[in-house]
Design an enzyme around this catalytic site. Structure first.
Site, PDB file in Angstrom:
ATOM      1  N   ARG A 125      10.148  74.134 -40.256  1.00 11.79           N
ATOM      2  CA  ARG A 125      10.294  73.191 -41.376  1.00 11.79           C
ATOM      3  C   ARG A 125      11.705  73.211 -41.940  1.00 11.79           C
ATOM      4  O   ARG A 125      12.247  72.171 -42.324  1.00 11.79           O
ATOM      5  CB  ARG A 125       9.259  73.526 -42.460  1.00 11.79           C
ATOM      6  CG  ARG A 125       7.847  73.111 -42.029  1.00 11.79           C
ATOM      7  CD  ARG A 125       6.801  73.897 -42.776  1.00 11.79           C
ATOM      8  NE  ARG A 125       5.449  73.410 -42.522  1.00 11.79           N
ATOM      9  CZ  ARG A 125       4.707  73.730 -41.452  1.00 11.79           C
ATOM     10  NH1 ARG A 125       5.201  74.514 -40.520  1.00 11.79           N
ATOM     11  NH2 ARG A 125       3.478  73.248 -41.323  1.00 11.79           N
ATOM     12  N   SER A 155       6.519  79.054 -38.753  1.00 12.26           N
ATOM     13  CA  SER A 155       6.234  77.790 -39.449  1.00 12.26           C
ATOM     14  C   SER A 155       7.367  77.415 -40.392  1.00 12.26           C
ATOM     15  O   SER A 155       7.773  76.243 -40.477  1.00 12.26           O
ATOM     16  CB  SER A 155       4.954  77.919 -40.280  1.00 12.26           C
ATOM     17  OG  SER A 155       3.846  78.065 -39.443  1.00 12.26           O
ATOM     18  N   ASP A 164      -4.260  81.842 -37.109  1.00  8.12           N
ATOM     19  CA  ASP A 164      -3.547  82.437 -35.975  1.00  8.12           C
ATOM     20  C   ASP A 164      -3.860  83.928 -35.802  1.00  8.12           C
ATOM     21  O   ASP A 164      -3.475  84.534 -34.803  1.00  8.12           O
ATOM     22  CB  ASP A 164      -2.040  82.236 -36.138  1.00  8.12           C
ATOM     23  CG  ASP A 164      -1.675  80.764 -36.015  1.00  8.12           C
ATOM     24  OD1 ASP A 164      -2.418  80.005 -35.360  1.00  8.12           O
ATOM     25  OD2 ASP A 164      -0.644  80.358 -36.580  1.00  8.12           O
ATOM     26  N   ARG A 166      -8.580  80.100 -27.159  1.00  5.71           N
ATOM     27  CA  ARG A 166      -8.506  81.505 -27.612  1.00  5.71           C
ATOM     28  C   ARG A 166      -9.888  82.146 -27.744  1.00  5.71           C
ATOM     29  O   ARG A 166      -9.994  83.373 -27.674  1.00  5.71           O
ATOM     30  CB  ARG A 166      -7.729  81.590 -28.932  1.00  5.71           C
ATOM     31  CG  ARG A 166      -6.245  81.340 -28.717  1.00  5.71           C
ATOM     32  CD  ARG A 166      -5.422  81.430 -29.983  1.00  5.71           C
ATOM     33  NE  ARG A 166      -4.005  81.322 -29.645  1.00  5.71           N
ATOM     34  CZ  ARG A 166      -3.044  81.046 -30.510  1.00  5.71           C
ATOM     35  NH1 ARG A 166      -3.333  80.845 -31.791  1.00  5.71           N
ATOM     36  NH2 ARG A 166      -1.782  80.980 -30.115  1.00  5.71           N
ATOM     37  N   GLN A 170      -0.388  71.181 -39.504  1.00  6.81           N
ATOM     38  CA  GLN A 170       0.473  70.344 -38.661  1.00  6.81           C
ATOM     39  C   GLN A 170       0.202  68.868 -38.918  1.00  6.81           C
ATOM     40  O   GLN A 170       1.133  68.067 -39.050  1.00  6.81           O
ATOM     41  CB  GLN A 170       0.254  70.688 -37.185  1.00  6.81           C
ATOM     42  CG  GLN A 170       0.748  72.098 -36.854  1.00  6.81           C
ATOM     43  CD  GLN A 170       0.543  72.488 -35.413  1.00  6.81           C
ATOM     44  OE1 GLN A 170      -0.097  71.773 -34.652  1.00  6.81           O
ATOM     45  NE2 GLN A 170       1.082  73.632 -35.036  1.00  6.81           N
ATOM     46  N   ARG A 217      -0.225  84.801 -28.563  1.00  7.50           N
ATOM     47  CA  ARG A 217      -1.088  85.598 -29.450  1.00  7.50           C
ATOM     48  C   ARG A 217      -2.169  86.354 -28.651  1.00  7.50           C
ATOM     49  O   ARG A 217      -2.642  87.386 -29.084  1.00  7.50           O
ATOM     50  CB  ARG A 217      -1.693  84.725 -30.543  1.00  7.50           C
ATOM     51  CG  ARG A 217      -0.597  84.086 -31.398  1.00  7.50           C
ATOM     52  CD  ARG A 217      -1.001  83.729 -32.789  1.00  7.50           C
ATOM     53  NE  ARG A 217      -0.020  82.806 -33.356  1.00  7.50           N
ATOM     54  CZ  ARG A 217       1.133  83.162 -33.926  1.00  7.50           C
ATOM     55  NH1 ARG A 217       1.477  84.426 -34.029  1.00  7.50           N
ATOM     56  NH2 ARG A 217       1.965  82.251 -34.398  1.00  7.50           N
ATOM     57  N   GLY A 262       3.302  73.127 -30.458  1.00  6.79           N
ATOM     58  CA  GLY A 262       2.490  72.142 -31.171  1.00  6.79           C
ATOM     59  C   GLY A 262       3.120  71.747 -32.492  1.00  6.79           C
ATOM     60  O   GLY A 262       3.064  70.580 -32.897  1.00  6.79           O
ATOM     61  N   LYS A 317      -5.829  75.712 -29.138  1.00 11.92           N
ATOM     62  CA  LYS A 317      -4.508  76.305 -29.396  1.00 11.92           C
ATOM     63  C   LYS A 317      -3.758  76.434 -28.061  1.00 11.92           C
ATOM     64  O   LYS A 317      -4.102  75.757 -27.101  1.00 11.92           O
ATOM     65  CB  LYS A 317      -4.678  77.660 -30.093  1.00 11.92           C
ATOM     66  CG  LYS A 317      -5.282  77.555 -31.490  1.00 11.92           C
ATOM     67  CD  LYS A 317      -4.322  76.896 -32.451  1.00 11.92           C
ATOM     68  CE  LYS A 317      -4.892  76.806 -33.851  1.00 11.92           C
ATOM     69  NZ  LYS A 317      -4.074  75.989 -34.738  1.00 11.92           N
ATOM     70  N   ARG A 347      -3.124  69.583 -25.175  1.00  9.36           N
ATOM     71  CA  ARG A 347      -3.586  69.736 -26.566  1.00  9.36           C
ATOM     72  C   ARG A 347      -3.761  68.382 -27.255  1.00  9.36           C
ATOM     73  O   ARG A 347      -3.059  67.419 -26.952  1.00  9.36           O
ATOM     74  CB  ARG A 347      -2.616  70.649 -27.327  1.00  9.36           C
ATOM     75  CG  ARG A 347      -2.639  72.050 -26.720  1.00  9.36           C
ATOM     76  CD  ARG A 347      -1.716  72.995 -27.424  1.00  9.36           C
ATOM     77  NE  ARG A 347      -2.146  73.250 -28.786  1.00  9.36           N
ATOM     78  CZ  ARG A 347      -1.424  73.930 -29.662  1.00  9.36           C
ATOM     79  NH1 ARG A 347      -0.233  74.410 -29.316  1.00  9.36           N
ATOM     80  NH2 ARG A 347      -1.886  74.136 -30.882  1.00  9.36           N
TER      81      ARG A 347
HETATM   82  C1  S3P Z   1       1.051  75.664 -37.960  1.00  6.71           C
HETATM   83  C2  S3P Z   1      -0.235  75.305 -38.256  1.00  6.71           C
HETATM   84  C3  S3P Z   1      -1.415  75.837 -37.561  1.00  6.71           C
HETATM   85  C4  S3P Z   1      -1.066  77.097 -36.774  1.00  6.71           C
HETATM   86  C5  S3P Z   1       0.192  76.966 -36.000  1.00  6.71           C
HETATM   87  C6  S3P Z   1       1.358  76.658 -36.919  1.00  6.71           C
HETATM   88  C7  S3P Z   1       2.167  75.052 -38.712  1.00  6.71           C
HETATM   89  O1  S3P Z   1      -1.894  74.874 -36.648  1.00  6.71           O
HETATM   90  O2  S3P Z   1      -2.133  77.435 -35.922  1.00  6.71           O
HETATM   91  O3  S3P Z   1       0.484  78.149 -35.296  1.00  6.71           O
HETATM   92  O4  S3P Z   1       3.294  75.570 -38.667  1.00  6.71           O
HETATM   93  O5  S3P Z   1       1.923  74.050 -39.387  1.00  6.71           O
HETATM   94  P1  S3P Z   1      -2.934  73.713 -37.097  1.00  6.71           P
HETATM   95  O6  S3P Z   1      -2.236  72.791 -37.984  1.00  6.71           O
HETATM   96  O7  S3P Z   1      -3.313  73.070 -35.787  1.00  6.71           O
HETATM   97  O8  S3P Z   1      -4.070  74.438 -37.745  1.00  6.71           O
END
Ligand code: S3P
Length: 426
Positions: free
Chosen positions: A26, A22, A312, A343, A166, A386, A92, A339, A120
Site C-alpha cells: 500500500r 500488506s 494468513d 491451504r 484486497q 505460508r 494477489g 490462497k 485465483r
Molecule cells: C491481504 C489481504 C488478505 C490476505 C493477503 C493480504 C492484503 O487477502 O490473505 O495475504 O494485503 O490486503 P484477502 O483480501 O483475499 O482476504
C-alpha cells in the site's frame, strides 16, 4: 530448493521480524500515486512487493532503493500507460489492488501472473469495478485481465459477501477516481491498512463499524512512512516458541493492528504465555514487542467472526492446535482454498504425513491435539510460502529429519526466514 530440518531442543533469543507485506504494497501504491517525493523506511523487499514496485515503475513512478528505504517520486493519480503487460508474479495483493487503480486510468492495461495466481478468483474485484464503469475482460474470472479504465468512475455503495481487504482496497482505490463518495461494506472488518494510509496521504475517508466511505481525490500528498514488522511472519516464530519445550523468544517491532491480531487473541484463550510490551505508534499503526514462552495449550473453536483477523495465520495455527490438549474446530475459513495454494488441503495432507490427526472440512479443520507426536517426512510446500514456513516449524517438533520441497517460495513474504530460524534454534 529442498530444505532439510531436524527437531530443535528449544527456541531462544531475540528476533526482529521483516516488514509488513500488506503495508509495503500500500505504501508503494499510494506513494506512486502521490505528488512529490515519499520515503518508505523499512520496506519489505520480498518477491510480491518487488512486483508492485516494478508495476509502478512501468507506469511513471521513479523508485530508488537505498539500504532498507525506498525513495518514490510519485507519478500522480493519473499514471502513464505501461508499454507492456504488468506481470504480478504470485501476488494477489498486487493484482487486486492494482485493478482498482487501473480502473480509474485513461488507458487499457493487461495484468498477468504465475501459474498459482492465474488460478485465483478475480471476479470478486471485476464485479464492483465493472459496476463503477471499468471494462474488464478476463479468462472466466481469472488472469490475464484486460482493464479499460473510465474517467470519472461511477460512485457505488457496495456490500460484499466476504471480508476481503484486497477487494475492499480495490474499491477504495477506484473510489479516488469516482464522481462522488463510494461506500464499501463487509460482513466482518478486514485489515484496515488502506483506510489508515489513505488518510495519511490526504484522501478523505470515513470509517464506520464494517464499512468505509472514500471521497474522490484531486491529488495525494507524498509521505514519510516507516513499515512495522509483519505479524503474519511473526506468527511462525510465535508458534515455534509455543510448541518447542523450554523455549523463550522475544520478537521485536511487530505490527499489532487490531484487524490483524486475531492469532494473539485466540492463543491467549488457549492459555499461551504471550506478553505484549512496549506498545507504540509507527506511522499510524500500533507496534509492540512480543515475548513468547513454551506453553501447555488447550483446544478452542474458532469461526467466521475471527478468521478475517487471522486469515494468513490459519495454517500455522492448525499446527499449534495439533499440540493443544483436546479437539480444535476451525470453521469459516473457506477462503483458504483460494490462497497461493488450497491451504486446507495442503495442511491436512502434509501435517497428516507427519502424524498429526487432522480432518478436513470444506471450510476448515477438526484437529485432535492430544499427544500426537510428529515424525519427520518428505513434505510438499506446493510453492506456497505460508505452507513452507508452517512445515518448517512442524519439523522443529518432529522426530527425525523433515525434507520440505520447493522452499524458495518463502521469498514471497519472508526471504530471510531460514536464516532467522537458524539463529533461534538450539
Ligand atoms: C491481504 C489481504 C488478505 C490476505 C493477503 C493480504 C492484503 O487477502 O490473505 O495475504 O494485503 O490486503 P484477502 O483480501 O483475499 O482476504
Amino acid at each position: 530448493m529442498e530444505i532439510k530440518l531436524n527437531k530443535a531442543c528449544k527456541i531462544e533469543g531475540t528476533v526482529e521480524i521483516p516488514a509488513d507485506k500488506s503495508i509495503t504494497h500500500r505504501a508503494v501504491m499510494l506513494s506512486s500515486l502521490a505528488s512529490g517525493g515519499s520515503v518508505i523506511k523499512n520496506y519489505l523487499p520480498s518477491d510480491d512487493c518487488l512486483r508492485t514496485i516494478a508495476a509502478f515503475e512501468q507506469m511513471g513512478a521513479k523508485i530508488k532503493t537505498e539500504g532498507s528505504a525506498l525513495y518514490i517520486d510519485g507519478a500522480g493519480l493519473k499514471l502513464q500507460k505501461p508499454q507492456k503487460e504488468i506481470y504480478a508474479g504470485n501476488s494477489g495483493t498486487t493484482t487486486r489492488l492494482l485493478c482498482g487503480i487501473l480502473a480509474g486510468q485513461n488507458f487499457e492495461s493487461v495484468i498477468t501472473g504465475d501459474e498459482s495466481l492465474s488460478k485465483r478468483p478475480m471476479q470478486r474485484v471485476i464485479e464492483p469495478l465493472s459496476q463503477m464503469g471499468a471494462k474488464i475482460n478476463s479468462n472466466s474470472g481469472k488472469l490475464p485481465l484486460v482493464i479499460k479504465g473510465a474517467s470519472p468512475l461511477k460512485a457505488i455503495k457496495y456490500t460484499s459477501d466476504k471480508s476481503s481487504a484486497q477487494v475492499k482496497s480495490a474499491v477504495l482505490f477506484a473510489g479516488l477516481y469516482a464522481n462522488a463518495a463510494t461506500t464499501y461494506s463487509e460482513p466482518v472488518k478486514s485489515r484496515d491498512h488502506s483506510e489508515r494510509m489513505f488518510q495519511a496521504y490526504g484522501a478523505k475517508v470515513e470509517v464506520a463499524a464494517n464499512s468505509v466511505t472514500v471521497y474522490p481525490a484531486e491529488k495525494l500528498n507524498a509521505q514519510n512512512i516507516t513499515v512495522p514488522g509483519d505479524i503474519s511472519s511473526a506468527a511462525f516464530f510465535i508458534a515455534a516458541a509455543l510448541i518447542v519445550p523450554n523455549s523463550k523468544l522475544t520478537i521485536t517491532n511487530v505490527g499489532i493492528n487490531p484487524t490483524r491480531d486475531g492469532i494473539l487473541e485466540v492463543l491467549k484463550k488457549m492459555g499461551a504465555d504471550i506478553s505484549i510490551e512496549n506498545i507504540r505508534d509507527v506511522s499510524g499503526e500500533p507496534v509492540a514487542d512480543i515475548i513468547v514462552r513454551y506453553s501447555k495449550l488447550k483446544a478452542v473453536n474458532i469461526g467466521a467472526d475471527i478468521i478475517p483477523r487471522m486469515v494468513d495465520e490459519v495454517p500455522v495455527f492448525a499446527l499449534i492446535a495439533a499440540h493443544a490438549e483436546g479437539i480444535t474446530k476451525i470453521t469459516g475459513a473457506k477462503e483458504l482454498r483460494v490462497k497461493e495454494s488450497d491451504r486446507i488441503s495442503a495442511i491436512k495432507g502434509q501435517l497428516s504425513k507427519m502424524g498429526a490427526h487432522i480432518e478436513e472440512l470444506e471450510d476448515g479443520f477438526i484437529i485432535e491435539g492430544n499427544g500426537a507426536e510428529l515424525s519427520g517426512a518428505t513434505v510438499n510446500s506446493f510453492y506456497d510460502h505460508r505452507i513452507a514456513m508452517t512445515l518448517a516449524v512442524a519439523s522443529l517438533v518432529a522426530n527425525g529429519e523433515t525434507v520440505i520441497k520447493d522452499c524458495e517460495c518463502v521469498d514471497i513474504s519472508f526471504p530471510s526466514f531460514f536464516e532467522v530460524l537458524k539463529k533461534i534454534c538450539r
